[in-house]
Design an enzyme around this catalytic site. Structure first.
Site, PDB file in Angstrom:
ATOM      1  N   SER A  99     -10.710 -94.502  72.212  1.00  0.00           N
ATOM      2  CA  SER A  99      -9.453 -94.408  72.939  1.00  0.00           C
ATOM      3  C   SER A  99      -9.664 -93.887  74.365  1.00  0.00           C
ATOM      4  O   SER A  99     -10.498 -94.419  75.091  1.00  0.00           O
ATOM      5  CB  SER A  99      -8.493 -93.521  72.127  1.00  0.00           C
ATOM      6  OG  SER A  99      -7.172 -93.692  72.562  1.00  0.00           O
ATOM      7  N   ASP A 216      -2.737-101.920  66.391  1.00  0.00           N
ATOM      8  CA  ASP A 216      -3.137-100.597  66.871  1.00  0.00           C
ATOM      9  C   ASP A 216      -1.951 -99.626  66.968  1.00  0.00           C
ATOM     10  O   ASP A 216      -2.016 -98.491  66.526  1.00  0.00           O
ATOM     11  CB  ASP A 216      -3.815-100.752  68.233  1.00  0.00           C
ATOM     12  CG  ASP A 216      -4.267 -99.431  68.803  1.00  0.00           C
ATOM     13  OD1 ASP A 216      -5.387 -99.007  68.498  1.00  0.00           O
ATOM     14  OD2 ASP A 216      -3.478 -98.806  69.542  1.00  0.00           O
ATOM     15  N   HIS A 271      -4.059 -97.180  65.149  1.00  0.00           N
ATOM     16  CA  HIS A 271      -4.891 -96.511  66.153  1.00  0.00           C
ATOM     17  C   HIS A 271      -5.778 -95.400  65.576  1.00  0.00           C
ATOM     18  O   HIS A 271      -6.957 -95.300  65.888  1.00  0.00           O
ATOM     19  CB  HIS A 271      -4.016 -95.949  67.271  1.00  0.00           C
ATOM     20  CG  HIS A 271      -4.803 -95.498  68.460  1.00  0.00           C
ATOM     21  ND1 HIS A 271      -5.548 -96.380  69.230  1.00  0.00           N
ATOM     22  CD2 HIS A 271      -5.003 -94.278  69.003  1.00  0.00           C
ATOM     23  CE1 HIS A 271      -6.148 -95.713  70.202  1.00  0.00           C
ATOM     24  NE2 HIS A 271      -5.836 -94.439  70.087  1.00  0.00           N
TER      25      HIS A 271
END
Ligand SMILES: *[C@@H]1O[C@H](CO)[C@@H](O)[C@H](O)[C@H]1NC(C)=O
Length: 290
Positions: A99, A216, A271
């Site tokens: 990320s 995600d 995510h």
């Protein structure tokens, strides 16, 4: 008996040599926003299991709330931590960056002329920017909505917050280019005096692996994890039609032409599950950790 001992010794030495020749490069892991190495322990376990003996080094810095500190500050500190690890690893290291961590890793690689990173694996990173008011944004700006975030982000005060360093409002391109002092420089969207040396430094990597997917739920648009982004009508334009690719502003096109770019798209992954999903690891991380 003596001969047998000698034989054992010989066997051991060949084994030692074999291990050092076939040994895996150390893997450095950089976590994402509001995370710490703890959340990525599943990834470390996968590596230990599939490549026993690999040295896995999670970066235990800027954890939790500290992950909101501006990215250039994080880049400088983490660089000082990883550089000695790189110097010790004469065959180089791998970087897995999750990320926001992907943007930190790119900042390090661009500004570290002597790095020896072999594979850079970006696990669902907002590489082309973020335009979505997801929960971590609301953490900081509870009363702001997406179209107004640029007002706080694109000024010196806002730029002290990591999220603002990659906030990209597709309706405010000029403000983004002028007021954001991180992503437009890294992606070469704004001219600057270091653009060529950053490109040269970045291109020391052998492999760039981009991983993302439509479920995600945080990275917006999700294609940002593959260097795609919205145009001014909020239609997603893919990597190959973006200026940073076409003009090769930071090395992406060169890397691709040399066979150094690999993309993986997985559906059904939220995510926060990227680093604990074994399918993702087996298909698109493990193969590049040799
Ligand atoms: C793991 O990844 C696979 C492949 O994309 C996906 O189908 C599955 O839903 C994922 N599982 C979790 C728990 O994220």
């Amino acid at each position: 008996m003596k001969n047998f001992e000698l034989l054992c010794l010989a066997f051991f030495c060949t084994t030692c040599m074999y291990v050092s020749v076939a040994g895996y490069r150390p893997v450095i892991i950089v976590h994402g926003i509001l995370d710490s190495p703890k959340q990525l322990s599943g990834l470390a376990r996968f590596i230990a299991k599939s490549h026993p003996g690999t040295e896995v080094i999670p970066v235990n810095m800027f954890n939790y709330l500290a992950s909101f500190k501006r990215l250039w500050k994080q880049v400088e500190s983490i660089k000082r931590f990883v550089y000695p690890i790189m110097q010790k690893a004469k065959d180089g290291v791998h970087l897995i960056c999750f990320s926001q961590g992907g943007l930190i890793c790119r900042g390090i690689l661009a500004t570290l002329p002597t790095h020896n990173v072999h594979s850079l694996i970006c696990l669902s990173s907002p590489l082309a920017g973020q335009y979505g008011d997801t929960s971590y944004l609301r953490h900081f700006f509870p009363r702001y909505i997406k179209p107004r975030v640029h007002r706080i982000c694109y000024n010196p005060l806002g730029q002290r917050i990591s999220v603002c360093n990659y906030w990209k409002d597709p309706h405010q391109e000029n403000r983004y280019l002028k007021g954001n002092n991180y992503l437009p420089l890294l992606n070469g969207e704004r001219a600057h005096s270091n653009i060529l040396s950053w490109k040269r430094n970045f291109l020391r990597i052998k492999k760039l692996v981009l991983i993302g997917g439509p479920d995600d739920g945080v990275i917006t648009p999700w294609q940002s994890s593959l260097f795609g982004f919205y145009d001014s009508n909020e239609n997603v334009v893919d990597m190959k039609h973006q200026n940073w690719y076409l003009k090769d502003t930071f090395g992406l096109k060169t890397l691709d032409a040399n066979g150094g770019l690999h993309q993986c798209v997985f559906s059904g992954v939220r995510h926060t599950s990227w680093h604990s999903n074994f399918t993702v690891f087996r298909d698109c991380i493990e193969p590049w950790l040799t």
